[in-house]
Scaffold this active site. Structure first.
Site, PDB file in Angstrom:
ATOM      1  N   THR A  14       0.820  -1.222   0.000  1.00 19.85           N
ATOM      2  CA  THR A  14       0.000   0.000   0.000  1.00 19.85           C
ATOM      3  C   THR A  14       0.849   1.264   0.000  1.00 19.85           C
ATOM      4  N   GLN A  16       4.168   3.797  -1.443  1.00 22.28           N
ATOM      5  CA  GLN A  16       4.541   4.329  -2.773  1.00 22.28           C
ATOM      6  C   GLN A  16       5.172   3.262  -3.663  1.00 22.28           C
ATOM      7  N   ASP A  62       1.100  -8.695   9.394  1.00 22.68           N
ATOM      8  CA  ASP A  62       1.945  -7.593   9.844  1.00 22.68           C
ATOM      9  C   ASP A  62       3.376  -8.109   9.922  1.00 22.68           C
ATOM     10  N   SER A  88       8.856   4.067   7.488  1.00 20.51           N
ATOM     11  CA  SER A  88       9.882   4.587   6.574  1.00 20.51           C
ATOM     12  C   SER A  88      10.173   6.075   6.733  1.00 20.51           C
ATOM     13  N   THR A 129      18.635   1.203   2.097  1.00 18.83           N
ATOM     14  CA  THR A 129      18.489   2.647   1.881  1.00 18.83           C
ATOM     15  C   THR A 129      19.794   3.419   2.006  1.00 18.83           C
ATOM     16  N   GLU A 131      20.026   6.005   3.583  1.00 22.47           N
ATOM     17  CA  GLU A 131      20.098   6.525   4.957  1.00 22.47           C
ATOM     18  C   GLU A 131      21.154   5.776   5.776  1.00 22.47           C
ATOM     19  N   TYR A 153      15.854   5.051  12.259  1.00 19.04           N
ATOM     20  CA  TYR A 153      15.446   4.413  11.000  1.00 19.04           C
ATOM     21  C   TYR A 153      16.667   3.834  10.284  1.00 19.04           C
ATOM     22  N   LYS A 157      17.419  -0.121   9.496  1.00 17.30           N
ATOM     23  CA  LYS A 157      17.636  -0.601   8.118  1.00 17.30           C
ATOM     24  C   LYS A 157      18.985  -1.297   7.977  1.00 17.30           C
ATOM     25  N   HIS A 183      13.621   8.308  -3.701  1.00 15.38           N
ATOM     26  CA  HIS A 183      12.852   8.298  -4.949  1.00 15.38           C
ATOM     27  C   HIS A 183      11.416   8.685  -4.628  1.00 15.38           C
TER      28      HIS A 183
HETATM   29  P1  NAP Z   1       6.003   4.004   2.323  1.00 14.57           P
HETATM   30  O1  NAP Z   1       5.235   4.706   1.262  1.00 14.57           O
HETATM   31  O2  NAP Z   1       6.134   4.619   3.669  1.00 14.57           O
HETATM   32  O3  NAP Z   1       5.329   2.540   2.491  1.00 14.57           O
HETATM   33  C1  NAP Z   1       5.594   1.732   3.598  1.00 14.57           C
HETATM   34  C2  NAP Z   1       4.708   0.506   3.547  1.00 14.57           C
HETATM   35  O4  NAP Z   1       4.978  -0.317   4.692  1.00 14.57           O
HETATM   36  C3  NAP Z   1       3.192   0.802   3.598  1.00 14.57           C
HETATM   37  O5  NAP Z   1       2.521  -0.077   2.741  1.00 14.57           O
HETATM   38  C4  NAP Z   1       2.847   0.471   5.040  1.00 14.57           C
HETATM   39  O6  NAP Z   1       1.496   0.086   5.223  1.00 14.57           O
HETATM   40  C5  NAP Z   1       3.750  -0.728   5.267  1.00 14.57           C
HETATM   41  N1  NAP Z   1       3.915  -1.042   6.685  1.00 14.57           N
HETATM   42  C6  NAP Z   1       4.176  -0.177   7.708  1.00 14.57           C
HETATM   43  N2  NAP Z   1       4.215  -0.853   8.880  1.00 14.57           N
HETATM   44  C7  NAP Z   1       3.979  -2.153   8.580  1.00 14.57           C
HETATM   45  C8  NAP Z   1       3.885  -3.326   9.370  1.00 14.57           C
HETATM   46  N3  NAP Z   1       4.048  -3.285  10.697  1.00 14.57           N
HETATM   47  N4  NAP Z   1       3.618  -4.492   8.763  1.00 14.57           N
HETATM   48  C9  NAP Z   1       3.429  -4.553   7.413  1.00 14.57           C
HETATM   49  N5  NAP Z   1       3.507  -3.462   6.606  1.00 14.57           N
HETATM   50  C10 NAP Z   1       3.780  -2.280   7.198  1.00 14.57           C
HETATM   51  O7  NAP Z   1       7.481   3.673   1.819  1.00 14.57           O
HETATM   52  P2  NAP Z   1       8.085   3.695   0.323  1.00 14.57           P
HETATM   53  O8  NAP Z   1       8.575   5.066   0.031  1.00 14.57           O
HETATM   54  O9  NAP Z   1       7.156   3.028  -0.591  1.00 14.57           O
HETATM   55  O10 NAP Z   1       9.389   2.795   0.532  1.00 14.57           O
HETATM   56  C11 NAP Z   1       9.332   1.386   0.361  1.00 14.57           C
HETATM   57  C12 NAP Z   1      10.475   0.763   1.139  1.00 14.57           C
HETATM   58  O11 NAP Z   1      11.702   1.244   0.636  1.00 14.57           O
HETATM   59  C13 NAP Z   1      10.482   1.063   2.619  1.00 14.57           C
HETATM   60  O12 NAP Z   1      11.009  -0.059   3.283  1.00 14.57           O
HETATM   61  C14 NAP Z   1      11.439   2.221   2.752  1.00 14.57           C
HETATM   62  O13 NAP Z   1      11.992   2.268   4.046  1.00 14.57           O
HETATM   63  C15 NAP Z   1      12.438   1.863   1.681  1.00 14.57           C
HETATM   64  N6  NAP Z   1      13.146   2.956   1.029  1.00 14.57           N
HETATM   65  C16 NAP Z   1      12.444   3.999   0.514  1.00 14.57           C
HETATM   66  C17 NAP Z   1      13.113   4.998  -0.172  1.00 14.57           C
HETATM   67  C18 NAP Z   1      12.386   6.164  -0.798  1.00 14.57           C
HETATM   68  O14 NAP Z   1      13.030   7.161  -1.111  1.00 14.57           O
HETATM   69  N7  NAP Z   1      11.090   6.054  -1.024  1.00 14.57           N
HETATM   70  C19 NAP Z   1      14.513   4.913  -0.335  1.00 14.57           C
HETATM   71  C20 NAP Z   1      15.170   3.808   0.181  1.00 14.57           C
HETATM   72  C21 NAP Z   1      14.479   2.830   0.844  1.00 14.57           C
HETATM   73  P3  NAP Z   1       0.330   1.184   5.542  1.00 14.57           P
HETATM   74  O15 NAP Z   1      -0.018   1.777   4.215  1.00 14.57           O
HETATM   75  O16 NAP Z   1      -0.763   0.371   6.113  1.00 14.57           O
HETATM   76  O17 NAP Z   1       0.924   2.163   6.499  1.00 14.57           O
HETATM   77  O1  F7E Z   2      13.748  14.493   3.862  1.00 12.32           O
HETATM   78  C1  F7E Z   2      14.918  17.862   4.699  1.00 12.32           C
HETATM   79  C2  F7E Z   2      15.196  16.751   5.698  1.00 12.32           C
HETATM   80  O2  F7E Z   2      11.787  13.274   4.764  1.00 12.32           O
HETATM   81  C3  F7E Z   2      14.712  14.872   2.913  1.00 12.32           C
HETATM   82  C4  F7E Z   2      12.686   8.171   3.108  1.00 12.32           C
HETATM   83  O3  F7E Z   2      12.018   7.652   1.985  1.00 12.32           O
HETATM   84  O4  F7E Z   2      14.596   8.765   1.787  1.00 12.32           O
HETATM   85  C5  F7E Z   2      13.615   9.287   2.656  1.00 12.32           C
HETATM   86  O5  F7E Z   2      14.224   9.854   3.815  1.00 12.32           O
HETATM   87  C6  F7E Z   2      15.540  16.040   3.427  1.00 12.32           C
HETATM   88  C7  F7E Z   2      16.068  15.844   4.858  1.00 12.32           C
HETATM   89  O6  F7E Z   2      13.426  12.118   3.191  1.00 12.32           O
HETATM   90  C8  F7E Z   2      11.763  19.318   5.625  1.00 12.32           C
HETATM   91  O7  F7E Z   2      15.807  17.258   6.877  1.00 12.32           O
HETATM   92  C9  F7E Z   2      13.741  20.023   5.157  1.00 12.32           C
HETATM   93  O8  F7E Z   2      17.391  16.302   4.910  1.00 12.32           O
HETATM   94  O9  F7E Z   2      11.905  13.777   2.283  1.00 12.32           O
HETATM   95  P1  F7E Z   2      12.608  13.431   3.531  1.00 12.32           P
HETATM   96  P2  F7E Z   2      14.654  11.385   3.907  1.00 12.32           P
HETATM   97  O10 F7E Z   2      14.757  11.719   5.329  1.00 12.32           O
HETATM   98  O11 F7E Z   2      15.858  11.630   3.063  1.00 12.32           O
HETATM   99  C10 F7E Z   2      15.415   7.721   2.339  1.00 12.32           C
HETATM  100  C11 F7E Z   2      16.364   7.260   1.266  1.00 12.32           C
HETATM  101  C12 F7E Z   2      14.639   6.648   2.989  1.00 12.32           C
HETATM  102  O12 F7E Z   2      15.055   5.502   3.024  1.00 12.32           O
HETATM  103  C13 F7E Z   2      13.462   7.064   3.804  1.00 12.32           C
HETATM  104  O13 F7E Z   2      12.581   5.964   4.005  1.00 12.32           O
HETATM  105  O14 F7E Z   2      14.696  17.183   3.489  1.00 12.32           O
HETATM  106  N1  F7E Z   2      13.760  18.685   5.036  1.00 12.32           N
HETATM  107  N2  F7E Z   2      12.527  20.446   5.523  1.00 12.32           N
HETATM  108  C14 F7E Z   2      12.542  18.215   5.318  1.00 12.32           C
HETATM  109  N3  F7E Z   2      12.048  16.967   5.302  1.00 12.32           N
HETATM  110  C15 F7E Z   2      10.748  16.790   5.623  1.00 12.32           C
HETATM  111  N4  F7E Z   2      10.223  15.560   5.590  1.00 12.32           N
HETATM  112  N5  F7E Z   2       9.944  17.853   5.957  1.00 12.32           N
HETATM  113  C16 F7E Z   2      10.398  19.147   5.974  1.00 12.32           C
HETATM  114  O15 F7E Z   2       9.667  20.077   6.277  1.00 12.32           O
END
Ligand code: NAP
Ligand code: F7E
Length: 326
Positions: A14, A16, A62, A88, A129, A131, A153, A157, A183
């Site tokens: 569910t 992104q 879960d 996440s 990630t 991160e 986080y 990870k 992304h």
């Molecule tokens: P997201 O939109 O936050 O989606 C997270 C998903 O995890 C949702 O479907 C959520 O379900 C589910 N979830 C949360 N808690 C759970 C639990 N206890 N049991 C089962 N499912 C659970 O994240 P995303 O951006 O699509 O990212 C996908 C994955 O890639 C994540 O693991 C994230 O940490 C990792 N990642 C993301 C990025 C990025 O930039 N997007 C980069 C690197 C790695 P609900 O909808 O019910 O909350």
């Molecule tokens: O922040 C700065 C903030 O929350 C990006 C997740 O998908 O990518 C994501 O993590 C930057 C940070 O993403 C605001 O401080 C400034 O430096 O969009 P973000 P993130 O923390 O990089 C990684 C790869 C993952 O794995 C994670 O799951 O933006 N920033 N002002 C802000 N960020 C937020 N959220 N809100 C602000 O107002």
């Protein structure tokens, strides 16, 4: 190309990436099962936006419940498992560090254990990630760059990342880590900075909001399009040998410049609307991330196809259309 016999289980379906990956796999002819963590309110909006809600099978479970994961592995007979489920949001991980460890860290271990118990031949993808690089140890981060996570986080990870490697080495599982840099997409959660900005741009443009409060806009990220990145996940599981890959664009941009792009696309000046609010500062910040995707390009034939400007315009357009309909 249709591969009718393949069956995939996607955790985090569910979210992104889960939604884009499910669509991608369905288009390849997979039977797709999604792990669905029950919530009291609706979480299926992304599946509806991509018009795939009725094409996949949702199974309750879960990531913190190993018994449920075992049942889901049995029911789905999955041959490929993509573990995208996680808490996440980096900011929340300081408020809920134990939950983040349980879901984002131990959750991956539970999934690996369920695979081992039910079908050790199933291939496993772990959503690692950038991160994990945190306080960067090299100016451009690759698969060999040492890690230094800066948030609960990132630490959770890193645990999942090493367990994936350990299960590959201990039990011979086909288990791969995709070290994905940020992304984004129109399906990004509203709490993440790109979507927070594009949603605000739409509201300001349409006269529904005047300003936007942000934290550290000097932070730099290597941003790509989620629709491109899910293909890299799939490619990793099609390799004969499991391995770990950085997935990134190789370009980094400040939050400030991302704002400039989003506001100016709507004919606005970000300097007139953005207010810096320390409430959004992180306790420990990841100042800059820049990925080296050379291995993914050479071994998987994967490249990021969408540049940041195109991505942000796509997101602003989607948010304008949503806000108009409200
Ligand atoms: P997201 O939109 O936050 O989606 C997270 C998903 O995890 C949702 O479907 C959520 O379900 C589910 N979830 C949360 N808690 C759970 C639990 N206890 N049991 C089962 N499912 C659970 O994240 P995303 O951006 O699509 O990212 C996908 C994955 O890639 C994540 O693991 C994230 O940490 C990792 N990642 C993301 C990025 C990025 O930039 N997007 C980069 C690197 C790695 P609900 O909808 O019910 O909350
Ligand atoms: O922040 C700065 C903030 O929350 C990006 C997740 O998908 O990518 C994501 O993590 C930057 C940070 O993403 C605001 O401080 C400034 O430096 O969009 P973000 P993130 O923390 O990089 C990684 C790869 C993952 O794995 C994670 O799951 O933006 N920033 N002002 C802000 N960020 C937020 N959220 N809100 C602000 O107002």
């Amino acid at each position: 190309m249709k591969l009718a016999s393949k069956t995939a289980l996607v955790t985090g379906v569910t979210g992104q990436d889960g939604a884009y990956l499910a669509k991608f796999l369905l288009e390849k002819g997979y039977k797709v099962f999604g792990l669905h963590a029950r919530r009291s309110s609706d979480t299926l909006w992304r599946l509806r936006e991509l018009s795939i809600e009725s094409d996949l099978v949702l199974l309750d479970g879960d990531l913190t419940d190993l018994s449920a994961l075992i049942r889901v592995m049995e029911k789905s007979s999955a041959t490929e498992v993509y573990n995208l489920g996680a808490q996440s949001f980096v900011g929340t991980s300081w408020d809920q560090p134990v939950l983040t460890a349980n879901v984002t860290g131990i959750g991956a271990l539970n999934m690996l254990e369920a695979i081992r118990a039910v079908n050790p031949r199933a291939r496993f993808y772990q959503a690692s990630t950038s991160e994990m690089f945190g306080m960067i140890q090299e100016s451009m981060q690759s698969e060999t760059t040492p890690f230094y996570p800066r948030s609960p986080y990132g630490v959770a990870k890193l645990y999942a990342h090493w367990m994936t490697i350990n299960y590959r080495e201990s039990y011979g599982l086909h288990a791969s880590n995709g070290i994905l840099f940020n992304h984004e997409s129109p399906l990004r959660g509203i709490e993440f900075v790109t979507r927070k900005v594009t949603d605000a741009v739409a509201r300001i443009k349409l006269g529904r909001q005047k300003s936007l409060r942000l934290g550290n806009i000097d932070a730099q990220r290597d941003w790509g399009f989620a629709g491109d990145y899910v293909k890299a996940m799939w490619l990793m599981l099609q390799q004969d040998i499991a391995d770990d890959y950085v997935v990134a664009t190789g370009k980094t941009t400040t939050v400030r410049d991302m704002c400039r792009i989003a506001f100016s696309y709507a004919g606005l000046n970000y300097e007139k609307h953005v207010i810096i609010d320390p409430r959004f500062y992180r306790k420990t910040e990841v100042d800059i991330l820049l990925g080296n995707p050379a291995k993914a390009r050479e071994k998987l034939g994967w490249v990021a196809e969408t540049d940041l400007e195109t991505l942000i315009k796509m997101m602003v357009d989607a948010d304008l259309a949503r806000v108009i309909k409200e």
